[in-house]
Design a protein around this motif. Structure first.
Motif, PDB file in Angstrom:
ATOM      1  N   SER A 244       0.838  -1.196   0.000  1.00 54.63           N
ATOM      2  CA  SER A 244       0.000   0.000   0.000  1.00 54.63           C
ATOM      3  C   SER A 244       0.870   1.242   0.000  1.00 54.63           C
ATOM      4  CB  SER A 244      -0.916  -0.018   1.214  1.00 54.63           C
ATOM      5  OG  SER A 244      -0.127  -0.062   2.373  1.00 54.63           O
ATOM      6  N   GLY A 245       0.359   2.302  -0.529  1.00 54.64           N
ATOM      7  CA  GLY A 245       1.111   3.548  -0.604  1.00 54.64           C
ATOM      8  C   GLY A 245       0.552   4.368  -1.743  1.00 54.64           C
ATOM      9  N   HIS A 246       0.959   5.620  -1.813  1.00 56.48           N
ATOM     10  CA  HIS A 246       0.339   6.476  -2.809  1.00 56.48           C
ATOM     11  C   HIS A 246       0.836   6.205  -4.231  1.00 56.48           C
ATOM     12  CE1 HIS A 246       4.013   8.650  -1.745  1.00 56.48           C
ATOM     13  NE2 HIS A 246       3.952   9.171  -2.963  1.00 56.48           N
ATOM     14  N   LEU A 247       1.878   5.358  -4.384  1.00 61.21           N
ATOM     15  CA  LEU A 247       2.346   5.028  -5.738  1.00 61.21           C
ATOM     16  C   LEU A 247       1.794   3.681  -6.204  1.00 61.21           C
ATOM     17  CD1 LEU A 247       6.080   6.189  -5.643  1.00 61.21           C
ATOM     18  CD2 LEU A 247       4.064   7.415  -6.483  1.00 61.21           C
ATOM     19  N   GLU A 248       0.822   3.144  -5.430  1.00 55.47           N
ATOM     20  CA  GLU A 248       0.278   1.830  -5.739  1.00 55.47           C
ATOM     21  C   GLU A 248      -0.149   1.740  -7.204  1.00 55.47           C
ATOM     22  OE1 GLU A 248      -2.450   0.546  -2.670  1.00 55.47           O
ATOM     23  OE2 GLU A 248      -3.372  -0.817  -4.128  1.00 55.47           O
ATOM     24  N   GLY A 249       0.291   0.705  -7.855  1.00 55.98           N
ATOM     25  CA  GLY A 249      -0.118   0.474  -9.242  1.00 55.98           C
ATOM     26  C   GLY A 249       0.708   1.246 -10.262  1.00 55.98           C
ATOM     27  N   LYS A 250       1.592   2.120  -9.781  1.00 57.25           N
ATOM     28  CA  LYS A 250       2.399   2.901 -10.735  1.00 57.25           C
ATOM     29  C   LYS A 250       3.719   2.177 -11.012  1.00 57.25           C
ATOM     30  CE  LYS A 250      -0.516   6.315 -10.757  1.00 57.25           C
ATOM     31  NZ  LYS A 250      -1.511   6.282 -11.856  1.00 57.25           N
ATOM     32  N   SER A 251       4.135   2.252 -12.275  1.00 59.21           N
ATOM     33  CA  SER A 251       5.397   1.599 -12.624  1.00 59.21           C
ATOM     34  C   SER A 251       6.432   2.624 -13.077  1.00 59.21           C
ATOM     35  CB  SER A 251       5.160   0.565 -13.722  1.00 59.21           C
ATOM     36  OG  SER A 251       4.556   1.185 -14.829  1.00 59.21           O
TER      37      SER A 251
ATOM     38  N   LYS B 170      14.909   2.633  -6.210  1.00 64.74           N
ATOM     39  CA  LYS B 170      13.988   1.504  -6.384  1.00 64.74           C
ATOM     40  C   LYS B 170      13.309   1.149  -5.072  1.00 64.74           C
ATOM     41  CE  LYS B 170      16.033  -0.753 -10.370  1.00 64.74           C
ATOM     42  NZ  LYS B 170      16.750  -1.923 -10.884  1.00 64.74           N
ATOM     43  N   ASP B 171      14.096   1.132  -3.980  1.00 64.86           N
ATOM     44  CA  ASP B 171      13.522   0.804  -2.677  1.00 64.86           C
ATOM     45  C   ASP B 171      12.432   1.803  -2.297  1.00 64.86           C
ATOM     46  OD1 ASP B 171      15.120  -1.353  -2.465  1.00 64.86           O
ATOM     47  OD2 ASP B 171      16.614  -0.426  -1.135  1.00 64.86           O
ATOM     48  N   LYS B 172      12.690   3.078  -2.573  1.00 59.59           N
ATOM     49  CA  LYS B 172      11.715   4.118  -2.203  1.00 59.59           C
ATOM     50  C   LYS B 172      10.416   3.933  -2.991  1.00 59.59           C
ATOM     51  CE  LYS B 172      14.986   7.702  -0.712  1.00 59.59           C
ATOM     52  NZ  LYS B 172      14.750   7.603   0.739  1.00 59.59           N
ATOM     53  N   ILE B 173      10.556   3.568  -4.270  1.00 59.66           N
ATOM     54  CA  ILE B 173       9.353   3.336  -5.088  1.00 59.66           C
ATOM     55  C   ILE B 173       8.555   2.161  -4.530  1.00 59.66           C
ATOM     56  CG2 ILE B 173       8.537   2.601  -7.363  1.00 59.66           C
ATOM     57  CD1 ILE B 173      11.072   4.064  -8.510  1.00 59.66           C
ATOM     58  N   LYS B 174       9.268   1.082  -4.253  1.00 57.93           N
ATOM     59  CA  LYS B 174       8.590  -0.121  -3.758  1.00 57.93           C
ATOM     60  C   LYS B 174       7.925   0.132  -2.412  1.00 57.93           C
ATOM     61  CE  LYS B 174      11.305  -3.592  -6.194  1.00 57.93           C
ATOM     62  NZ  LYS B 174      12.601  -4.253  -6.130  1.00 57.93           N
TER      63      LYS B 174
ATOM     64  N   GLY C 178       4.546   1.391  -2.626  1.00 54.90           N
ATOM     65  CA  GLY C 178       3.567   0.585  -3.365  1.00 54.90           C
ATOM     66  C   GLY C 178       3.804   0.553  -4.866  1.00 54.90           C
ATOM     67  N   GLY C 179       4.798   1.283  -5.348  1.00 58.30           N
ATOM     68  CA  GLY C 179       5.064   1.302  -6.778  1.00 58.30           C
ATOM     69  C   GLY C 179       5.910   0.114  -7.214  1.00 58.30           C
ATOM     70  N   LYS C 180       6.106   0.043  -8.539  1.00 53.18           N
ATOM     71  CA  LYS C 180       6.898  -1.062  -9.097  1.00 53.18           C
ATOM     72  C   LYS C 180       8.029  -0.475  -9.922  1.00 53.18           C
ATOM     73  CE  LYS C 180       4.057  -4.893  -8.947  1.00 53.18           C
ATOM     74  NZ  LYS C 180       4.653  -5.040  -7.622  1.00 53.18           N
ATOM     75  N   THR C 181       9.120  -1.212 -10.011  1.00 56.41           N
ATOM     76  CA  THR C 181      10.170  -0.778 -10.935  1.00 56.41           C
ATOM     77  C   THR C 181      10.311  -1.829 -12.018  1.00 56.41           C
ATOM     78  OG1 THR C 181      11.894  -1.858  -9.676  1.00 56.41           O
ATOM     79  CG2 THR C 181      11.446   0.428  -9.142  1.00 56.41           C
ATOM     80  N   LYS C 182      10.661  -1.364 -13.205  1.00 53.38           N
ATOM     81  CA  LYS C 182      10.827  -2.278 -14.327  1.00 53.38           C
ATOM     82  C   LYS C 182      12.163  -2.001 -14.982  1.00 53.38           C
ATOM     83  CE  LYS C 182       5.922  -2.677 -15.175  1.00 53.38           C
ATOM     84  NZ  LYS C 182       4.906  -2.775 -16.188  1.00 53.38           N
TER      85      LYS C 182
END
Ligand SMILES: [Zn+2]
Length: 706
Positions: free
Chosen positions: A629-636, A652-656, A659-663
């Motif tokens: 969960s987090g405000h970047l949920e679903g964002k890549s 990358k850790d901060k994104i994850k 709730g975000g993803k890195t590609k």
């Protein structure tokens, strides 16, 4: 082996051993590990025992290593400075004891002389000659008869007394020197020759300190403590020798022209006497009443050698009653009255007999070496891993090669190198199988990958490995469904694939060998308990090529995100996964092209659909990965170029964490491309796909939720 083959092997062995010994003794250069060299010498020794007519004077078993270096003055030894025979096992030691009985007829039958066990230091042996108690000469072992005069260098070693201390009468009495022997001893001290032999060594601590210093100064590092000691003492400039802070430990004492055993009767007493004379000795040396005690001593120090300040490579075992020494005498290059009982070496040489190919759970064929059994690391080994085709090529391995293998600790033995000089021309190349050794199916080479794989999906071995993997602890973790049981159930035609596991009934199992009612019940219960399984574990358990636990997790997260339900049925999973293209898989974080292709192939296979429907029919339910969960949920995000404020890993850790993803790569579905300094081609791609491009400042704001 007939005599012709033996002669050929002997010649090659002698040449090979000669080369490495020369490098080591003359240039202090280690071109092969001492353990591997010992192993070759041992083979030579055994061959010569079998064919004594082939022993020549130039054999390495007949001489002591080392020639005097030309740069030092040559100095003859008054008494030859002999070498030692090596024992590698308790059996070797027992044989040694038995052989010696023939020479001890002067002693009453049953007389037990006992032994004296000394730690075998790993340094440079040397002899110190004292005239009227004053140090006059220090000489290396050299070839045993003539050594190098390194007196000036040895004088720099603080633990070598320049003049001998005069022991008290009481001290002499405490070690059994009484009566006339006392006067004889004092006469030698005042007006005769006393020779003390021992080992010059570099302590582990000095070694580490010097190498730290040398590294800072950009000088060549010392290879090991033994080379550190030998190299130092063979410097022409004594100042350099002094800087190396060596130690000297005494292990032998020669009193004028007296035989060993005269004046001082036991080795234990002699060991104490050198201390009274002002020398350092190894205080851990001990008397042993029998070989049994010798073995215990050797084992103890093999385990404890790491706690010592210096390196040791075994135990020297001597008859404690030195009056026996002249009776036993010398044979060949070494005395009968002492033996070096080596610690089990971590390297040994042996022959490669055959390469076999094992079929793993993904159908991959892995080569393993079948060896002539050899003792290494304390156990007898007849097989070692070869990893893959690349490893075979790197080693340049051929069948019948003599190889060096290593077994350190409990690690699986591995092949270190090939001794190609020992080849006879009869060696054969290793053939890469075109057909699976289990099922005969075609074998495919994967890309420029070095992996071989059986293409037959019904390959028994493949199926078996898959099932074993599926049920294993890291995967579905089904209690009681170990390798043996899986194999039994496959053989009984009760299981073909993992889907069948969940269809097993108690009555199917009853009546099978090893299955009583209770056990059958327990297994069925254990299987039922896993009918609800985390999706990530399930995907890992499927044994898809190249999919480890981490990538299984990534796949599970992605599927969970796309299906957004807490529970997923196997066919739902199948339909979603089959709808994804290679680029979709490749766009997941940490999924490379090989893994993406493997995923795509698996999920687009008809057999996979059959398998999934079987799971579904038997009531398997998969639990989705809880979305972070987090405000970047679903964002890549994809990162390109270097950021000034934080590393790529931190970003990358901060994104994850939000709730975000890195590609790894840019695709149409990507939400953000974060651009740092000097961005690569990804910027162009992002523009092409119309992906939103942000710079570092915008990225930070996004992270902060602004
Ligand atoms: Zn096969």
């Amino acid at each position: 082996m007939d005599i012709k083959e033996a002669r050929m092997r002997l010649e090659k062995l002698k040449k090979e051993i000669g080369f490495h010994r020369h490098q080591y003794h003359v240039f202090d250069r280690e071109t092969i590990s001492p353990a591997a060299l010992d192993s070759l010498k041992n083979e030579l020794f055994k061959l010569e025992n079998e064919f004594p007519e082939l022993i020549t004077a130039d054999s390495p078993t007949q001489r002591i290593g080392g020639e005097a270096l030309a740069k030092f003055k040559k100095a003859p030894h008054a008494h030859p400075m002999i070498s030692l025979y090596d024992a590698f096992s308790e059996d070797d030691m027992r044989e040694w004891e038995k052989r010696n009985l023939n020479y001890l007829s002067g002693f009453p039958a049953g007389y037990n002389p006992g032994y004296y066990c000394e730690l075998k230091l790993d340094g440079l042996a040397g002899s110190l000659v004292y005239e009227s108690g004053q140090l006059v000469r220090g000489v290396t072992r050299g070839d045993g008869r003539v050594g190098e005069d390194i007196t000036l260098n040895l004088r720099t070693i603080e633990s070598i007394p320049l003049s001998l201390r005069r022991p008290e009468k009481e001290e002499l009495k405490s070690i059994g020197i009484v009566g006339q022997d006392v006067n004889a001893f004092y006469r030698l001290l005042d007006d005769g020759l006393i020779e003390v032999r021992g080992e010059s060594i570099m302590s582990k601590q000095v070694f580490a300190e010097l190498n730290r210093k040398y590294e800072k100064e950009g000088r060549q590092l010392l290879a090991n403590t033994r080379n550190g000691a030998a190299g130092s003492l063979r410097q022409l400039d004594p100042k350099i020798a002094a800087e190396r802070k060596l130690d000297f430990y005494a292990y032998d004492l020669i009193l004028g022209d007296y035989e060993r055993g005269e004046i001082v009767h036991s080795r234990e007493a002699a060991d104490k006497l050198v201390e009274f004379l002002g020398f350092r000795r190894v205080k851990d040396n001990r008397r042993a009443a029998s070989l049994k005690e010798v073995f215990a001593f050797q084992k103890k120090w093999e385990g404890k050698k790491g706690t010592l300040p210096f390196f040791i490579d075994g135990v020297v075992v001597k008859y404690n009653d030195m009056r026996m020494w002249p009776l036993l005498g010398i044979v060949g290059k070494a005395p009968r009255y002492m033996m070096a009982y080596k610690f089990s070496a971590e390297q040994a040489t042996t022959k490669l007999l055959e390469v076999i190919w094992q079929v793993g759970r993904t159908g991959a064929l892995t080569p393993a070496a079948i060896l002539e059994p050899v003792k290494v690391g304390g156990v007898t080994v007849g097989r070692s891993t070869l990893h893959n085709l690349d490893e075979i090529r790197r080693l340049g391995l051929m069948l019948s090669d003599t190889i060096i293998i290593e077994r350190a600790g409990d690690v699986i033995p591995k092949v270190i190198s090939v001794l190609s000089n020992l080849r006879t021309g009869e060696e054969q190349p290793i053939v890469v199988p075109k057909h699976c050794p289990r099922c005969g199916g075609d074998v495919r080479r994967e890309g420029d990958d070095v992996i071989l794989r059986c293409t037959n999906k019904n390959c028994y071995a493949v199926a078996l490995r898959r099932l074993i993997h599926f049920a294993s602890r890291g995967a579905a973790d089904i209690e009681g469904l170990g390798e043996r049981i899986v194999e039994q159930l496959v053989t009984e035609n009760l299981m073909e694939d993992a889907g069948d596991i969940f269809g097993l009934r108690k009555e199917d199992l009853l009546g099978l060998e090893r299955f009583a009612e209770k056990k059958a019940e327990k297994l069925v219960e254990a299987i039922a308990a896993k009918k609800v399984m985390p999706l990530s574990r399930f995907i890992y358990a499927l044994g898809i090529s190249h999919i480890g636990e981490e990538s299984a997790n990534t796949v599970a997260e992605e599927i969970s995100r796309r299906l957004s339900s807490k529970e997923i049925l196997p066919l739902e999973l199948y339909r979603k996964a089959a709808s994804l293209g290679i680029e979709d898989w490749a766009s997941l974080g940490d999924v490379g092209p090989v893994v993406a292709e493997s995923l795509h192939t698996f999920w687009n296979d008809e057999d996979t659909e059959t398998l999934m429907s079987k799971f579904e029919r038997h009531g398997v339910i998969l639990t989705a990965v809880q979305a972070a969960s987090g405000h970047l949920e679903g964002k890549s995000f994809v990162l390109t170029g270097s950021l000034s404020g934080l590393t790529r890993g931190e970003a990358k850790d901060k994104i994850k964490a939000r709730g975000g993803k890195t590609k790894e790569s840019v695709s149409r579905t990507l939400d953000y491309l974060v651009v740092g300094e000097e961005p690569g081609s990804k910027l162009e791609e992002a523009k092409k796909f119309g992906v939103k491009v942000i710079d570092e400042q915008e990225f930070i704001k996004l992270l902060e939720g602004k």
